[in-house]
Design an enzyme around this catalytic site. Structure first.
Site, mmCIF file in Angstrom:
data_model
loop_
_atom_site.group_PDB
_atom_site.id
_atom_site.type_symbol
_atom_site.label_atom_id
_atom_site.label_comp_id
_atom_site.label_asym_id
_atom_site.label_seq_id
_atom_site.Cartn_x
_atom_site.Cartn_y
_atom_site.Cartn_z
ATOM 1 N N LYS A 117 -18.434 21.972 -5.780
ATOM 2 C CA LYS A 117 -19.450 22.471 -4.844
ATOM 3 C C LYS A 117 -19.291 21.863 -3.456
ATOM 4 O O LYS A 117 -19.625 22.502 -2.467
ATOM 5 C CB LYS A 117 -20.863 22.217 -5.388
ATOM 6 C CG LYS A 117 -21.208 23.140 -6.539
ATOM 7 C CD LYS A 117 -22.697 23.223 -6.790
ATOM 8 C CE LYS A 117 -22.985 24.190 -7.937
ATOM 9 N NZ LYS A 117 -24.402 24.213 -8.323
ATOM 10 N N LYS A 199 -13.515 32.513 -14.620
ATOM 11 C CA LYS A 199 -14.790 32.752 -15.287
ATOM 12 C C LYS A 199 -15.620 33.771 -14.509
ATOM 13 O O LYS A 199 -15.564 33.785 -13.289
ATOM 14 C CB LYS A 199 -15.562 31.423 -15.352
ATOM 15 C CG LYS A 199 -16.131 31.127 -16.718
ATOM 16 C CD LYS A 199 -16.805 29.785 -16.749
ATOM 17 C CE LYS A 199 -18.213 29.874 -16.205
ATOM 18 N NZ LYS A 199 -19.034 28.700 -16.494
ATOM 19 N N LYS A 202 -21.506 34.333 -10.719
ATOM 20 C CA LYS A 202 -22.475 35.074 -9.920
ATOM 21 C C LYS A 202 -22.257 34.906 -8.436
ATOM 22 O O LYS A 202 -22.849 35.612 -7.639
ATOM 23 C CB LYS A 202 -23.921 34.737 -10.328
ATOM 24 C CG LYS A 202 -24.301 33.277 -10.359
ATOM 25 C CD LYS A 202 -25.711 33.120 -10.976
ATOM 26 C CE LYS A 202 -26.080 31.659 -11.124
ATOM 27 N NZ LYS A 202 -27.370 31.453 -11.787
#
Ligand code: TRP
Length: 336
Positions: A117, A199, A202
């Site tokens: 992140k 993966k 979203k």
């Protein structure tokens, strides 16, 4: 034996960000309902975690309610489970602070989610993002949780939670239950439709995932466009046929069919037929949820009741742990 088995406690949370998709559903959400029959479950909408990256306030607020409606539409029963917003129970922030004081910089720096992140949000590597795992540990430890159903990507955070809990317990005695992860079945990992080696996420573009609330026509379109290969053979082979294998995993997850049965079912048929069957199966799974979602999300009085009673009950349990923690640590008593 005389012992009365106490039901174990399960805690999980999902961040109210972005569009919940089939990967979240298969990997997490759809497993929450069945657990209610066996355990004391708490399912939180972790809005405090969401603000570790910048959010649009209006969108975040909507996403919070949307996620609560989805929890309910996916079969969480507020009579059986505690459903509530993390920020409605102040003890989460309180315990997170205390746990920060029992966690080392080095430990948090090693968290792969933090590293990912910080790369993704290089302009906003804030302290909250760094301390995120301690807020998660607080979520879990406040309720003396035994089991935490999470995806593989959260295993490291559970490990840290265990380490911090054990460290705290070794200083102050048995304050926290040391939790264990409950990792979903292998094969339940849903990959991106456009890049089946990644993966499903979203934060990726819309056409790479199937949102739980996508219209059936959109679901069909997305499945038809999903990347496969030129072999025209429905066979499970993640290495050489990641796209087809991903669609097979999805099909298997929603129909319960085994891979060899799926291979037999589509033997000699092209990907068109296979993809239509995958789309049909996904739609059959999601449509009833979407219908319930429409009803539930329109019922403000019901949502209000669920969220206030959830927060109230959660706060009571959390207060017990907090009072013990305060006493052990030596914080000023609230009454002399
Ligand atoms: N970090 C988790 C995720 O991104 C969400 C989460 C927050 C969570 N608190 C939790 C999951 C407590 C399980 C238990 O998926």
């Amino acid at each position: 034996m005389q012992t009365i088995e106490k039901k174990k406690t399960v805690f999980s949370g999902i961040q109210p960000t972005g569009n919940l998709h089939l990967g979240n559903y298969i990997g997490a959400l759809r497993n929450f309902g069945p657990l209610q029959e066996e355990y004391n479950c708490l399912y939180s909408i972790v809005d405090l975690h969401a603000i570790t990256v910048r959010q649009n306030p209006t969108e975040l607020r909507q996403n919070c309610l949307k996620l609560m409606s989805l929890y309910l539409a996916c079969g969480l029963d507020p009579q059986k489970s505690l459903i509530y917003f993390q920020s409605h129970v102040a003890a989460h922030s309180e315990l997170a602070w205390i746990l920060n004081c029992y966690t080392y910089m080095g430990e948090l720096s090693r968290m792969t989610q933090f590293k990912d992140k910080s790369q993704k949000h290089a302009e906003n590597i804030n302290v909250g993002l760094f301390a995120y795992p301690d807020l998660m540990a607080a979520d879990i430890l406040l309720y003396q949780t035994d089991l935490v159903p999470v995806g593989n990507d959260q295993k490291q955070h559970i490990e840290l939670t265990r380490d911090v809990a054990e460290r705290f317990n070794s200083v102050y005695g048995d304050v926290f239950t040391v939790p264990q992860p409950l990792i979903g079945k292998v094969g339940a990992r849903v990959m991106s439709l456009s890049d089946p080696n990644r993966k499903m996420s979203k934060s990726d573009p819309e056409d790479t995932f199937i949102a739980i609330l996508d219209d059936p026509a959109i679901i069909r379109k997305k499945v038809r466009r999903a990347v496969t290969d030129s072999e025209a053979l429905v066979k499970f082979d993640v290495e050489n046929k990641p796209g087809v294998s991903n669609l097979m995993s999805i099909y298997s997850a929603v129909t319960g069919k085994a891979f060899d049965a799926i291979e037999a079912e589509f033997e000699g048929q092209g990907y068109g037929t296979f993809k239509d069957a995958v789309a049909d199966a996904v739609i059959a799974e999601l449509e009833p949820i979407q219908n319930r979602y429409k009803q539930i999300s329109a019922d403000k009085a019901y949502l209000n009741e669920v969220m206030t009673s959830g927060a109230e009950r959660a706060a009571k349990i959390a207060a017990r742990t907090m009072s013990k923690v305060r006493r052990k640590v030596g914080l000023a008593p609230t009454q002399l």
